[in-house]
Design a protein around this motif. Structure first.
Motif, short mmCIF file in Angstrom:
data_model
loop_
_atom_site.label_atom_id
_atom_site.label_comp_id
_atom_site.label_asym_id
_atom_site.label_seq_id
_atom_site.Cartn_x
_atom_site.Cartn_y
_atom_site.Cartn_z
N LEU A 51 -97.10 -60.44 33.55
CA LEU A 51 -96.37 -59.48 34.37
C LEU A 51 -95.00 -60.04 34.78
CD1 LEU A 51 -99.22 -58.03 36.62
CD2 LEU A 51 -97.86 -56.77 34.93
N ARG A 52 -94.96 -61.31 35.12
CA ARG A 52 -93.66 -61.91 35.47
C ARG A 52 -92.72 -61.88 34.27
NH1 ARG A 52 -96.90 -65.69 38.21
NH2 ARG A 52 -96.80 -67.14 36.44
N ALA A 53 -93.23 -62.22 33.11
CA ALA A 53 -92.40 -62.22 31.90
C ALA A 53 -91.94 -60.80 31.56
CB ALA A 53 -93.17 -62.82 30.72
N ALA A 54 -92.84 -59.83 31.73
CA ALA A 54 -92.48 -58.44 31.44
C ALA A 54 -91.41 -57.94 32.41
CB ALA A 54 -93.73 -57.56 31.53
N GLU A 55 -91.53 -58.32 33.68
CA GLU A 55 -90.53 -57.88 34.65
C GLU A 55 -89.16 -58.50 34.35
OE1 GLU A 55 -89.64 -57.69 39.47
OE2 GLU A 55 -91.50 -58.59 38.74
N GLU A 56 -89.15 -59.78 34.00
CA GLU A 56 -87.89 -60.43 33.66
C GLU A 56 -87.22 -59.74 32.47
OE1 GLU A 56 -88.88 -64.49 32.98
OE2 GLU A 56 -89.26 -64.94 35.11
N GLN A 57 -88.03 -59.38 31.49
CA GLN A 57 -87.48 -58.70 30.32
C GLN A 57 -87.00 -57.29 30.68
OE1 GLN A 57 -89.02 -57.17 25.99
NE2 GLN A 57 -89.83 -59.10 26.75
N LEU A 58 -87.77 -56.61 31.54
CA LEU A 58 -87.41 -55.25 31.95
C LEU A 58 -86.08 -55.25 32.69
CD1 LEU A 58 -88.60 -52.30 32.09
CD2 LEU A 58 -89.33 -52.89 34.42
N VAL A 59 -85.89 -56.19 33.60
CA VAL A 59 -84.65 -56.27 34.38
C VAL A 59 -83.46 -56.56 33.48
CG1 VAL A 59 -83.44 -57.61 36.14
CG2 VAL A 59 -85.82 -56.94 36.51
N ALA A 60 -83.67 -57.39 32.46
CA ALA A 60 -82.57 -57.79 31.58
C ALA A 60 -82.27 -56.75 30.50
CB ALA A 60 -82.90 -59.12 30.91
N ALA A 61 -83.21 -55.85 30.23
CA ALA A 61 -83.05 -54.90 29.12
C ALA A 61 -82.11 -53.77 29.51
CB ALA A 61 -84.41 -54.33 28.72
N PRO A 62 -81.05 -53.52 28.74
CA PRO A 62 -80.14 -52.44 29.05
C PRO A 62 -80.77 -51.06 28.90
CG PRO A 62 -79.61 -53.40 26.92
CD PRO A 62 -80.63 -54.28 27.54
N ASP A 63 -81.80 -50.94 28.05
CA ASP A 63 -82.45 -49.65 27.84
C ASP A 63 -83.73 -49.50 28.64
OD1 ASP A 63 -83.96 -51.51 26.53
OD2 ASP A 63 -84.07 -50.44 24.61
N GLY A 64 -84.03 -50.46 29.52
CA GLY A 64 -85.21 -50.36 30.37
C GLY A 64 -86.51 -50.44 29.62
N ASP A 65 -86.54 -51.13 28.48
CA ASP A 65 -87.77 -51.25 27.70
C ASP A 65 -88.11 -52.73 27.51
OD1 ASP A 65 -89.98 -50.45 26.32
OD2 ASP A 65 -88.92 -50.00 24.45
N ILE A 66 -89.33 -52.98 27.09
CA ILE A 66 -89.77 -54.35 26.84
C ILE A 66 -90.42 -54.43 25.47
CG2 ILE A 66 -90.13 -54.81 29.31
CD1 ILE A 66 -93.14 -54.55 28.77
N ALA A 67 -90.48 -55.61 24.93
CA ALA A 67 -91.16 -55.86 23.65
C ALA A 67 -92.35 -56.77 23.93
CB ALA A 67 -90.21 -56.51 22.64
N THR A 68 -93.53 -56.35 23.57
CA THR A 68 -94.72 -57.14 23.88
C THR A 68 -94.68 -58.50 23.19
OG1 THR A 68 -95.92 -56.06 22.06
CG2 THR A 68 -96.17 -55.11 24.26
N ARG A 69 -94.09 -58.55 22.00
CA ARG A 69 -94.01 -59.83 21.29
C ARG A 69 -93.18 -60.84 22.10
NH1 ARG A 69 -94.81 -61.24 16.06
NH2 ARG A 69 -94.97 -59.05 15.46
N ALA A 70 -92.05 -60.37 22.64
CA ALA A 70 -91.20 -61.26 23.42
C ALA A 70 -91.88 -61.70 24.71
CB ALA A 70 -89.87 -60.57 23.73
N VAL A 71 -92.65 -60.79 25.31
CA VAL A 71 -93.39 -61.13 26.53
C VAL A 71 -94.40 -62.23 26.22
CG1 VAL A 71 -95.04 -60.27 28.24
CG2 VAL A 71 -93.07 -58.87 27.61
N CYS A 72 -95.12 -62.07 25.14
CA CYS A 72 -96.13 -63.06 24.76
C CYS A 72 -95.49 -64.42 24.43
CB CYS A 72 -96.93 -62.56 23.55
SG CYS A 72 -97.99 -61.15 23.92
N GLU A 73 -94.36 -64.38 23.75
CA GLU A 73 -93.68 -65.64 23.42
C GLU A 73 -93.23 -66.36 24.68
OE1 GLU A 73 -90.56 -64.47 20.82
OE2 GLU A 73 -91.85 -64.31 19.04
N ALA A 74 -92.78 -65.62 25.67
CA ALA A 74 -92.33 -66.23 26.92
C ALA A 74 -93.48 -66.93 27.65
CB ALA A 74 -91.70 -65.18 27.83
N VAL A 75 -94.67 -66.40 27.50
CA VAL A 75 -95.84 -66.97 28.18
C VAL A 75 -96.56 -67.99 27.31
CG1 VAL A 75 -98.05 -66.36 29.28
CG2 VAL A 75 -96.09 -64.84 29.52
#
Length: 244
Positions: A13-37
């Motif tokens: 959830l922390r990784a997803a939120e960080e990605q969400l905040v940084a994303a200009p289109d307000g979307d996340i990629a599950t692969r990137a979330v998993c890699e961060a964790v």
């Protein structure tokens, strides 16, 4: 050491939120979330089911923060003042947590987050206090729908339009207009407004049900009478409008 599901859930959830905040289109990629964790995607799917489940859980994180913030607001003897302060704080939360806020309130296909329902319940709590004090012009649920629609619409519009110059003036004007529509405001409400507020006050006290001297069947009969009076008032207002 293997992490527990709860620890994995929090990290994802922390990784997803960080990605969400940084994303200009307000979307996340599950692969990137998993890699961060440092886990594989099947781990994420085991914890959240799918991407929608992850987004729903993240929206509920927003609700938890929103509820914690509301709990810190001072509760005064004037519920209408608390309602006004709550409107302003809602907009402040939207500005400070824009990415989470959009996730909580912007339409999202197949979303099953409880965030909006949770925010509505918090609002209805204050509105019930207004009704019990004889301040509410309309039903609690109607008032909550009106206020939340205006508050959320204004917050999301401000994000999309990126307006700063007149935002405070518009917010104040809309707040006063909506509160004026749901509350009986002094100094000189009309007779019909006072009667409606009295009915909503009595209904709120019946719903509270604390130390009521009435028997259950008497409370039920009182609700029937209140509904009949509401129905009569609606028809009277309609007839008056038609005669003007």
């Amino acid at each position: 050491m293997a992490r527990s599901d709860e620890a994995l859930r929090s990290a994802l959830l922390r990784a997803a939120e960080e990605q969400l905040v940084a994303a200009p289109d307000g979307d996340i990629a599950t692969r990137a979330v998993c890699e961060a964790v440092g886990v594989t995607q099947p781990v994420l799917y085991r914890v959240f089911g799918d991407k929608r489940g992850l987004l729903d859980a993240l929206a509920d994180v927003g609700l938890e923060r929103y509820a914690a913030r509301k709990a810190e607001l001072e509760v005064s003897d004037d519920p209408s003042a608390d309602l006004r302060r709550g409107w302003d704080d809602h907009l402040a939360f939207a500005r400070e947590h824009a990415a989470l806020y959009r996730l909580m309130f912007a339409p999202r296909p197949w979303a099953s987050s409880s965030a909006r329902d949770g925010v509505t319940a918090l609002l209805e709590r204050t509105l019930t206090r207004c009704a019990a004090a004889g301040m509410l012009r309309v039903d609690v649920r109607v008032a909550a729908t009106m206020l939340l629609a205006a508050n959320v619409g204004l917050a999301l519009d401000g994000m999309s339009a990126n307006r700063q110059d007149d935002s405070d003036e518009v917010a104040d004007a809309l707040r006063d207009a909506v509160l004026g529509a749901v509350l009986v405001q002094p100094p000189s409400p009309g007779r019909g407004d006072v009667d409606a507020a009295s009915r909503h006050q009595l209904r709120a006290r019946l719903e509270a049900g604390r130390s009521s001297p009435l028997l259950p069947e008497e409370s039920a009969l009182m609700r029937v009478w209140l509904d009949r009076l509401d129905h009569h008032a609606d028809h009277a207002d309609h007839d008056q409008d038609g005669s003007e």
